[in-house]
Design a protein around this motif. Sequence first.
Motif, PDB file in Angstrom:
ATOM      1  N   PHE A 139       0.856  -1.174   0.000  1.00  0.00           N
ATOM      2  CA  PHE A 139       0.000   0.000   0.000  1.00  0.00           C
ATOM      3  C   PHE A 139       0.894   1.226   0.000  1.00  0.00           C
ATOM      4  CE2 PHE A 139      -3.074  -2.971   1.757  1.00  0.00           C
ATOM      5  CZ  PHE A 139      -4.265  -2.532   1.190  1.00  0.00           C
ATOM      6  N   TYR A 140       0.451   2.293  -0.635  1.00  0.00           N
ATOM      7  CA  TYR A 140       1.189   3.548  -0.537  1.00  0.00           C
ATOM      8  C   TYR A 140       0.235   4.727  -0.676  1.00  0.00           C
ATOM      9  CZ  TYR A 140       1.071   3.591  -5.685  1.00  0.00           C
ATOM     10  OH  TYR A 140       0.671   3.588  -6.986  1.00  0.00           O
ATOM     11  N   SER A 141       0.698   5.876  -0.243  1.00  0.00           N
ATOM     12  CA  SER A 141      -0.084   7.099  -0.328  1.00  0.00           C
ATOM     13  C   SER A 141       0.861   8.279  -0.471  1.00  0.00           C
ATOM     14  CB  SER A 141      -0.942   7.286   0.924  1.00  0.00           C
ATOM     15  OG  SER A 141      -1.666   8.496   0.837  1.00  0.00           O
ATOM     16  N   PHE A 159       3.499   7.723   2.658  1.00  0.00           N
ATOM     17  CA  PHE A 159       4.015   6.507   3.279  1.00  0.00           C
ATOM     18  C   PHE A 159       3.789   5.316   2.362  1.00  0.00           C
ATOM     19  CE2 PHE A 159      -0.027   4.748   4.020  1.00  0.00           C
ATOM     20  CZ  PHE A 159       0.065   3.582   4.740  1.00  0.00           C
ATOM     21  N   TRP A 160       4.424   4.198   2.718  1.00  0.00           N
ATOM     22  CA  TRP A 160       4.148   2.920   2.078  1.00  0.00           C
ATOM     23  C   TRP A 160       4.159   1.860   3.160  1.00  0.00           C
ATOM     24  CZ3 TRP A 160       7.165  -1.418   2.184  1.00  0.00           C
ATOM     25  CH2 TRP A 160       8.500  -1.261   2.539  1.00  0.00           C
ATOM     26  N   ALA A 161       3.449   0.761   2.898  1.00  0.00           N
ATOM     27  CA  ALA A 161       3.372  -0.329   3.873  1.00  0.00           C
ATOM     28  C   ALA A 161       3.226  -1.659   3.156  1.00  0.00           C
ATOM     29  CB  ALA A 161       2.174  -0.123   4.798  1.00  0.00           C
ATOM     30  N   LEU A 162       3.691  -2.717   3.817  1.00  0.00           N
ATOM     31  CA  LEU A 162       3.430  -4.059   3.308  1.00  0.00           C
ATOM     32  C   LEU A 162       1.925  -4.304   3.368  1.00  0.00           C
ATOM     33  CD1 LEU A 162       6.296  -6.114   5.002  1.00  0.00           C
ATOM     34  CD2 LEU A 162       6.194  -5.252   2.647  1.00  0.00           C
ATOM     35  N   GLU A 163       1.466  -5.274   2.608  1.00  0.00           N
ATOM     36  CA  GLU A 163       0.035  -5.561   2.493  1.00  0.00           C
ATOM     37  C   GLU A 163      -0.646  -5.801   3.840  1.00  0.00           C
ATOM     38  OE1 GLU A 163      -1.735  -7.817  -1.126  1.00  0.00           O
ATOM     39  OE2 GLU A 163      -1.198  -9.287   0.399  1.00  0.00           O
TER      40      GLU A 163
END
Length: 189
Positions: A139-141, A159-163
Amino acid sequence: MFRLLKLSVLGVSFYAMFACGSGDLKKVEQINLQDTIQVDTTKGAEIIYSDSAKVKAKLKAPVLLYFKTKNPYYEMPKGIDVVFYDENLKPTSTVVSDYAIRRENEKTVELRKNVVAKNSEGKTFKSEELIWDENTKKFYSNTLVTIITDQATISGTSFWALEDFSYYEIKQGAGPIQFNTDMDTTASK
């Protein structure tokens, strides 16, 4: 009634064609093409994402519109509710939003308006936009995001994150952090 409606649409198209100059003829053709796009509507949709016959996520949407175009896409104008699962079908994270669009060829889902994600540790991620890249499983924004944990509420510009939101990185993060004062200080001596 249907014939009258069809004749009215046809009449408006002819009027637009003759009222416009020859340079605007392309615009009229584009409008007519838009009217012929096939849209499938599903109410109370539930989609299960799997990989190698293992359930990875379950998506629910009150309304699901499927646009059959050259670049097909799904639109969920009344929002979505997604649950991600690990290999044992244990929920790892959830994501909800008021609007979503999935671009089939790109394998991305854009979530917009009141996006809230939670991971299994109880951390909450809030933003007005969040993009799920199914290819990278991240995921990212690029909009303001707020992350709420037991120790802090941090806001950042992107930010970015693992699923499963087990690991994430936030850019230009700021906010108060509460440290545990009961930590054993003798270990550092």
